[in-house]
Design a protein around this motif. Structure first.
Motif, PDB file in Angstrom:
ATOM      1  N   ASP A  53       0.841  -1.204   0.000  1.00  0.00           N
ATOM      2  CA  ASP A  53       0.000   0.000   0.000  1.00  0.00           C
ATOM      3  C   ASP A  53       0.872   1.249   0.000  1.00  0.00           C
ATOM      4  O   ASP A  53       0.614   2.201  -0.732  1.00  0.00           O
ATOM      5  CB  ASP A  53      -0.907   0.031   1.240  1.00  0.00           C
ATOM      6  CG  ASP A  53      -2.096  -0.909   1.096  1.00  0.00           C
ATOM      7  OD1 ASP A  53      -2.492  -1.180  -0.048  1.00  0.00           O
ATOM      8  OD2 ASP A  53      -2.609  -1.357   2.132  1.00  0.00           O
ATOM      9  N   VAL A  54       1.896   1.222   0.852  1.00  0.00           N
ATOM     10  CA  VAL A  54       2.785   2.389   0.936  1.00  0.00           C
ATOM     11  C   VAL A  54       3.554   2.550  -0.373  1.00  0.00           C
ATOM     12  O   VAL A  54       3.725   3.669  -0.879  1.00  0.00           O
ATOM     13  CB  VAL A  54       3.747   2.253   2.137  1.00  0.00           C
ATOM     14  CG1 VAL A  54       4.670   3.455   2.212  1.00  0.00           C
ATOM     15  CG2 VAL A  54       2.969   2.112   3.434  1.00  0.00           C
ATOM     16  N   ALA A 113      12.711  -6.571  -4.049  1.00  0.00           N
ATOM     17  CA  ALA A 113      12.062  -7.806  -4.450  1.00  0.00           C
ATOM     18  C   ALA A 113      11.920  -7.881  -5.958  1.00  0.00           C
ATOM     19  O   ALA A 113      12.148  -6.908  -6.659  1.00  0.00           O
ATOM     20  CB  ALA A 113      10.686  -7.888  -3.801  1.00  0.00           C
ATOM     21  N   GLY A 114      11.544  -9.031  -6.430  1.00  0.00           N
ATOM     22  CA  GLY A 114      11.311  -9.210  -7.851  1.00  0.00           C
ATOM     23  C   GLY A 114       9.944  -8.683  -8.227  1.00  0.00           C
ATOM     24  O   GLY A 114       9.478  -7.717  -7.631  1.00  0.00           O
ATOM     25  N   PRO A 115       9.279  -9.334  -9.197  1.00  0.00           N
ATOM     26  CA  PRO A 115       7.944  -8.885  -9.588  1.00  0.00           C
ATOM     27  C   PRO A 115       6.985  -8.939  -8.410  1.00  0.00           C
ATOM     28  O   PRO A 115       7.124  -9.775  -7.522  1.00  0.00           O
ATOM     29  CB  PRO A 115       7.529  -9.885 -10.659  1.00  0.00           C
ATOM     30  CG  PRO A 115       8.752 -10.608 -11.049  1.00  0.00           C
ATOM     31  CD  PRO A 115       9.746 -10.481  -9.949  1.00  0.00           C
ATOM     32  N   ASP A 116       6.037  -8.052  -8.431  1.00  0.00           N
ATOM     33  CA  ASP A 116       5.151  -7.885  -7.295  1.00  0.00           C
ATOM     34  C   ASP A 116       4.178  -9.042  -7.149  1.00  0.00           C
ATOM     35  O   ASP A 116       3.294  -9.234  -7.970  1.00  0.00           O
ATOM     36  CB  ASP A 116       4.387  -6.571  -7.490  1.00  0.00           C
ATOM     37  CG  ASP A 116       3.168  -6.486  -6.598  1.00  0.00           C
ATOM     38  OD1 ASP A 116       3.240  -7.047  -5.491  1.00  0.00           O
ATOM     39  OD2 ASP A 116       2.193  -5.866  -7.031  1.00  0.00           O
ATOM     40  N   GLY A 142      -5.412  -0.099 -16.403  1.00  0.00           N
ATOM     41  CA  GLY A 142      -4.433  -0.665 -15.479  1.00  0.00           C
ATOM     42  C   GLY A 142      -4.476  -2.180 -15.444  1.00  0.00           C
ATOM     43  O   GLY A 142      -3.502  -2.855 -15.779  1.00  0.00           O
ATOM     44  N   ILE A 143      -5.629  -2.726 -15.062  1.00  0.00           N
ATOM     45  CA  ILE A 143      -5.711  -4.169 -14.819  1.00  0.00           C
ATOM     46  C   ILE A 143      -5.843  -4.947 -16.126  1.00  0.00           C
ATOM     47  O   ILE A 143      -5.135  -5.924 -16.367  1.00  0.00           O
ATOM     48  CB  ILE A 143      -6.889  -4.480 -13.867  1.00  0.00           C
ATOM     49  CG1 ILE A 143      -6.640  -3.787 -12.511  1.00  0.00           C
ATOM     50  CG2 ILE A 143      -7.025  -5.992 -13.669  1.00  0.00           C
ATOM     51  CD1 ILE A 143      -7.788  -3.884 -11.543  1.00  0.00           C
ATOM     52  N   ASP A 144      -6.760  -4.500 -17.008  1.00  0.00           N
ATOM     53  CA  ASP A 144      -6.977  -5.258 -18.241  1.00  0.00           C
ATOM     54  C   ASP A 144      -5.960  -4.917 -19.319  1.00  0.00           C
ATOM     55  O   ASP A 144      -5.899  -5.599 -20.345  1.00  0.00           O
ATOM     56  CB  ASP A 144      -8.404  -4.994 -18.768  1.00  0.00           C
ATOM     57  CG  ASP A 144      -9.454  -5.229 -17.683  1.00  0.00           C
ATOM     58  OD1 ASP A 144      -9.166  -6.044 -16.778  1.00  0.00           O
ATOM     59  OD2 ASP A 144     -10.529  -4.609 -17.727  1.00  0.00           O
TER      60      ASP A 144
ATOM     61  N   LYS B   2      -2.966  -4.569  -8.252  1.00  0.00           N
ATOM     62  CA  LYS B   2      -1.540  -4.887  -8.211  1.00  0.00           C
ATOM     63  C   LYS B   2      -0.716  -3.665  -8.588  1.00  0.00           C
ATOM     64  O   LYS B   2      -1.172  -2.819  -9.367  1.00  0.00           O
ATOM     65  CB  LYS B   2      -1.238  -6.018  -9.199  1.00  0.00           C
ATOM     66  CG  LYS B   2      -1.704  -7.356  -8.683  1.00  0.00           C
ATOM     67  CD  LYS B   2      -1.190  -8.457  -9.572  1.00  0.00           C
ATOM     68  CE  LYS B   2      -1.616  -9.802  -9.008  1.00  0.00           C
ATOM     69  NZ  LYS B   2      -1.798 -10.804 -10.033  1.00  0.00           N
ATOM     70  N   THR B   3       0.492  -3.633  -8.073  1.00  0.00           N
ATOM     71  CA  THR B   3       1.341  -2.487  -8.343  1.00  0.00           C
ATOM     72  C   THR B   3       1.625  -2.360  -9.831  1.00  0.00           C
ATOM     73  O   THR B   3       1.656  -1.258 -10.372  1.00  0.00           O
ATOM     74  CB  THR B   3       2.641  -2.621  -7.530  1.00  0.00           C
ATOM     75  OG1 THR B   3       2.284  -2.683  -6.148  1.00  0.00           O
ATOM     76  CG2 THR B   3       3.558  -1.449  -7.755  1.00  0.00           C
ATOM     77  N   GLU B   4       1.796  -3.499 -10.508  1.00  0.00           N
ATOM     78  CA  GLU B   4       2.074  -3.413 -11.948  1.00  0.00           C
ATOM     79  C   GLU B   4       0.878  -2.849 -12.715  1.00  0.00           C
ATOM     80  O   GLU B   4       1.045  -2.193 -13.737  1.00  0.00           O
ATOM     81  CB  GLU B   4       2.502  -4.767 -12.506  1.00  0.00           C
ATOM     82  CG  GLU B   4       1.461  -5.852 -12.328  1.00  0.00           C
ATOM     83  CD  GLU B   4       2.033  -7.238 -12.658  1.00  0.00           C
ATOM     84  OE1 GLU B   4       1.680  -7.759 -13.715  1.00  0.00           O
ATOM     85  OE2 GLU B   4       2.822  -7.772 -11.848  1.00  0.00           O
ATOM     86  N   ASP B   5      -0.338  -3.098 -12.205  1.00  0.00           N
ATOM     87  CA  ASP B   5      -1.522  -2.520 -12.847  1.00  0.00           C
ATOM     88  C   ASP B   5      -1.561  -1.008 -12.655  1.00  0.00           C
ATOM     89  O   ASP B   5      -1.931  -0.262 -13.556  1.00  0.00           O
ATOM     90  CB  ASP B   5      -2.804  -3.135 -12.265  1.00  0.00           C
ATOM     91  CG  ASP B   5      -2.846  -4.644 -12.474  1.00  0.00           C
ATOM     92  OD1 ASP B   5      -2.204  -5.111 -13.435  1.00  0.00           O
ATOM     93  OD2 ASP B   5      -3.493  -5.336 -11.677  1.00  0.00           O
TER      94      ASP B   5
END
Lengths: 182, 210
Positions: A53-54, A113-116, A142-144, B2-5
């Motif tokens: 979140d931060v 870290a690597g990918p989230d 963003g998501i799609d 997600k952060t990447e989104d």
């Protein structure tokens, strides 16, 4: 991290400031593990989701304040200053809510870290506070992973209107997060 | 989400943003010009302005103008989160020390009663009513520009905004002010500028938070 073959962070950020979306995605992706490392080093007790979140707060702030970076200056000092500012803010707010003694965790070192792998919680709640169309646009792009043109076609809006709406939505997200922290 | 989104959404919004300094350069001169027009139409310039500006009394305008210039540079520097603005602070500090030294010299030359005599003038009230009013628009413009910045210290940045507005207001007011004594304008203008610095410092945390 960057290698000598990659363009420097400064080059990417300059291109991003001129509207290059790919360069912007690239620099944001490159700096995220660094931001995450700083956040985790400072607040491991928040848990991975809390930290994420931060991290997202910091990224949103970077987005809103990216024009305060001077293009002839190195990017890292600017990035650290923004991150430090936002992390202190976030922990001050969350400290009130969950009472984390931040100082105990200052010494902890966390590798980037690597990918989230984590899904942050707060952002979804804040996106729900946007007007439905703005929320739809943020989620679609963003998501799609839709383009502004696709999203516009689906919502009956011009591509330009989608861009403007996205810009406003991110701005509202930033101020809603700000209010959440207060 | 997600952060990447989030990154994908942000990257799609790579709309170029105007730099803070650009906003400052655009709005501050407009506000100063508006205050200047107010002075010309409401206060009017002193009748012997041309003579005064050609005499040593011109420092009454030049000192606040120089301070405003330094404060402009300082305010600009403080909009960047990583900036310490040491050079800018140094220039402001030197100017302020110069004013204090000048005032000290004037007080020694004028004797113990000199300061009281110089300040015992109806123009003092006009001065205290005018400079804050003439500084108000510039202060608004500075905050409007600095709000989009990312200062690491909201109090100091607010103080710099107040200093810039107050010094600009004093420079504008000096075109009306008939008092040319160092013992009048240094303490009177100085106090007004300090009032504006106080207002700026108080507003900083409210307006410059990010």
């Amino acid at each position: 991290m960057t290698t000598t073959a990659d363009p420097s962070w400064e080059t990417l950020m300059c291109a991003a400031n001129r509207g290059d979306q790919r360069a912007y995605a690239q620099i944001l992706t490159a700096i995220t593990p660094v931001v995450r490392g700083i956040v985790r080093a400072r607040g491991g007790a928040l848990g991975p989701e809390g930290c994420e979140d931060v991290v997202q707060d910091v990224l949103l702030t970077i987005h809103m304040k990216r024009h305060t970076w001077r293009e002839d200056a190195p990017l890292r000092p600017w990035l650290y200053a923004v991150t430090r500012h936002k992390v202190v803010d976030a922990f001050r707010a969350r400290g009130k809510r969950i009472d984390v003694p931040v100082d105990d965790f200052l010494e902890v070192l966390a590798a980037p870290a690597g990918p989230d792998p984590f899904e942050a919680q707060d952002m979804d709640r804040v996106i729900d506070q946007l007007d439905p169309r703005a929320a739809q646009i943020v989620r679609a792009i963003g998501i799609d992973g839709d383009t502004a043109a696709d999203t516009g076609a689906r919502l009956g809006m011009s591509e330009g209107a989608v861009r403007v709406a996205l810009h406003r939505a991110l701005k509202s997200l930033a101020s809603l997060r700000e209010r959440m922290i207060e | 989400m997600k952060t990447e989104d989030l990154i994908a959404a942000m990257a799609a919004d790579a709309t170029p943003q105007p730099a803070v300094t650009m906003r400052l350069w655009r709005m501050f001169p407009v506000a100063v010009l508006a205050s200047l027009v107010a002075l010309l139409t409401v206060w009017h310039v002193r009748p012997d302005l041309a003579v005064a500006l050609a005499s040593p009394a011109v420092i009454k305008t030049l000192i606040p103008a120089a301070l405003a210039g330094a404060a402009f540079w300082l305010a600009q520097g403080l909009t960047r989160p990583e900036a310490k603005a040491r050079a800018q602070w140094a220039v402001v500090g030197v100017l302020v020390l110069g004013c204090v030294a000048l005032l000290g010299r004037g007080m020694i030359a004028g004797g113990p009663s000199g300061l009281g005599a110089a300040l015992n003038s109806p123009n003092l009230i006009t001065c205290f009513l005018s400079i804050p009013v003439l500084s108000a628009l510039p202060l608004g413009a500075v905050f409007w520009a600095m709000r989009t910045g990312a200062t690491s210290n909201v109090w100091l940045a607010g103080a710099a905004a107040g200093l810039l507005a107050g010094a600009a207001g004093a420079a504008i007011y000096s075109l009306h002010c008939p008092e040319d004594s160092i013992l009048f304008f240094l303490p009177a203008y100085g106090t007004n500028v300090l009032i504006m610095v106080g207002i700026g410092t108080a507003l900083g945390p409210r307006l410059l938070r990010w």
